[in-house]
Design an enzyme around this catalytic site. Structure first.
Site, mmCIF file in Angstrom:
data_model
loop_
_atom_site.group_PDB
_atom_site.id
_atom_site.type_symbol
_atom_site.label_atom_id
_atom_site.label_comp_id
_atom_site.label_asym_id
_atom_site.label_seq_id
_atom_site.Cartn_x
_atom_site.Cartn_y
_atom_site.Cartn_z
ATOM 1 N N HIS A 202 37.707 48.860 53.472
ATOM 2 C CA HIS A 202 37.028 47.632 53.065
ATOM 3 C C HIS A 202 36.790 46.774 54.303
ATOM 4 O O HIS A 202 37.587 46.769 55.237
ATOM 5 C CB HIS A 202 37.876 46.883 52.035
ATOM 6 N N GLY B 167 31.553 37.809 48.645
ATOM 7 C CA GLY B 167 32.114 36.504 48.358
ATOM 8 C C GLY B 167 31.257 35.328 48.764
ATOM 9 O O GLY B 167 31.698 34.181 48.691
ATOM 10 N N GLU C 169 37.184 43.775 54.878
ATOM 11 C CA GLU C 169 38.262 42.835 55.194
ATOM 12 C C GLU C 169 39.401 43.540 55.923
ATOM 13 O O GLU C 169 40.064 42.939 56.779
ATOM 14 C CB GLU C 169 38.753 42.170 53.905
ATOM 15 N N GLU D 94 29.034 47.938 50.726
ATOM 16 C CA GLU D 94 29.277 46.503 50.627
ATOM 17 C C GLU D 94 28.774 45.811 51.895
ATOM 18 O O GLU D 94 29.473 45.807 52.919
ATOM 19 C CB GLU D 94 30.771 46.214 50.454
ATOM 20 N N GLY E 149 34.497 42.043 43.295
ATOM 21 C CA GLY E 149 35.604 41.233 43.766
ATOM 22 C C GLY E 149 35.974 40.148 42.778
ATOM 23 O O GLY E 149 36.556 40.398 41.732
ATOM 24 N N GLY E 150 35.608 38.922 43.107
ATOM 25 C CA GLY E 150 36.010 37.772 42.315
ATOM 26 C C GLY E 150 35.667 37.853 40.841
ATOM 27 O O GLY E 150 36.438 37.401 39.984
ATOM 28 N N SER F 96 29.023 40.251 45.790
ATOM 29 C CA SER F 96 28.517 39.192 44.917
ATOM 30 C C SER F 96 27.850 39.738 43.658
ATOM 31 O O SER F 96 26.811 39.234 43.220
ATOM 32 C CB SER F 96 27.554 38.267 45.687
ATOM 33 N N ASN G 115 38.203 44.889 42.424
ATOM 34 C CA ASN G 115 39.100 44.706 43.558
ATOM 35 C C ASN G 115 39.662 43.287 43.489
ATOM 36 O O ASN G 115 38.974 42.327 43.791
ATOM 37 C CB ASN G 115 38.348 44.924 44.872
ATOM 38 N N TRP G 116 40.922 43.184 43.086
ATOM 39 C CA TRP G 116 41.529 41.858 42.911
ATOM 40 C C TRP G 116 41.971 41.236 44.223
ATOM 41 O O TRP G 116 42.366 40.074 44.252
ATOM 42 C CB TRP G 116 42.705 41.972 41.942
ATOM 43 N N LYS G 117 41.955 42.017 45.297
ATOM 44 C CA LYS G 117 42.359 41.512 46.613
ATOM 45 C C LYS G 117 43.742 40.853 46.514
ATOM 46 O O LYS G 117 44.615 41.365 45.806
ATOM 47 C CB LYS G 117 41.278 40.577 47.164
#
Length: 242
Positions: free
Chosen positions: A88, A164, A90, A158, A223-224, A202, A10-12
């Site tokens: 998600h 994150g 967010e 999640e 994610g990251g 994470s 997920n590149w957001k």
């Protein structure tokens, strides 16, 4: 049929056309699992053109209409997407999305031929109060529509407090939630035992193998660490070996 193993990135709100070089390297990683990249909407068509499985990060529940800034599921499908992330944390937090809204979007995704990756997870306050299993059960019941099958849906756990932050639940905590999800899905759907269950929050090269060894963890929503092939590649390798 058994749950398919899936490494999803997920590149957001990250990435430009220059990021396609990372996609080329990710595609070059030997994989004995499915690999999915969910870039920002501006990159969906370009990423899909590389041949890697591609997903959107949200869709509207309606097929079309006066919804400025939104994207319909069929529009995602039209530019090459095969999946879409829904619910998600967010989106739930920043846009006040509710469980029924997530379910409506999942139905729209299914109707458009997309696989819905539905996210569930508890906040730190809910975890600390001992409400985690109740929260997850309620989200599964209200966010996952009745038309769900193992072919059209993936569920991602999640924990909000681990996204994150560098914090990760213990193996026992992840195992407890994934066992609950498998139990609830198996009881509700004929092929619930075959629905792919992802862990997200994470996930890194250093902890991926340990997480993938946990029962009922069939992959990860990353994610990251999915933005760079140097990080995502080892996660794909760990899942392939699991």
């Amino acid at each position: 049929m058994a749950p398919r193993k899936l490494a999803a990135g997920n590149w957001k709100m990250n990435g430009t056309l220059a990021s396609l070089a990372e996609i080329d390297q990710i595609r070059a990683t030997p994989a004995e699992c499915d690999v999915l990249i969910c870039p920002p909407a501006t990159l969906i068509q370009a990423v899909a053109a590389t041949g890697i499985a591609t997903g959107g990060q949200d869709c509207h529940a309606n097929a079309s209409g006066a919804h400025t800034g939104d994207i319909a599921a069929a529009q995602l499908r039209d530019v090459g997407a095969s999946h879409v992330i829904l619910g998600h944390s967010e989106r739930r937090t920043d846009h006040a999305e509710t469980d029924p809204q997530v379910a409506a979007k999942a139905i729209a995704a299914h109707q458009a031929g997309l696989v819905a990756a539905i996210c569930v997870g508890e906040t730190e306050t809910q975890r600390d109060s001992g409400a985690t299993l109740d929260v997850i059960s309620a989200q599964l019941a209200a966010s996952v529509p009745d038309c769900t099958t193992a072919a059209n849906t993936v569920i991602a756990y999640e924990p909000v407090w681990a996204i994150g932050t560098g914090r990760t639940p213990t193996d026992a905590q992840i195992a407890e939630v994934h066992a609950l999800m498998r139990d609830r899905l198996s009881a509700r759907f004929a092929d619930g035992a075959d629905i792919t269950l992802l862990y997200g929050g994470s996930v890194k090269p250093g902890n991926a193998a340990e997480i993938f060894a946990i029962p009922h963890v069939n992959g990860a929503l990353v994610g990251g660490a999915s933005l760079k092939a140097a990080d995502f590649g080892p996660i794909i390798t760990a899942l392939s070996a699991a």
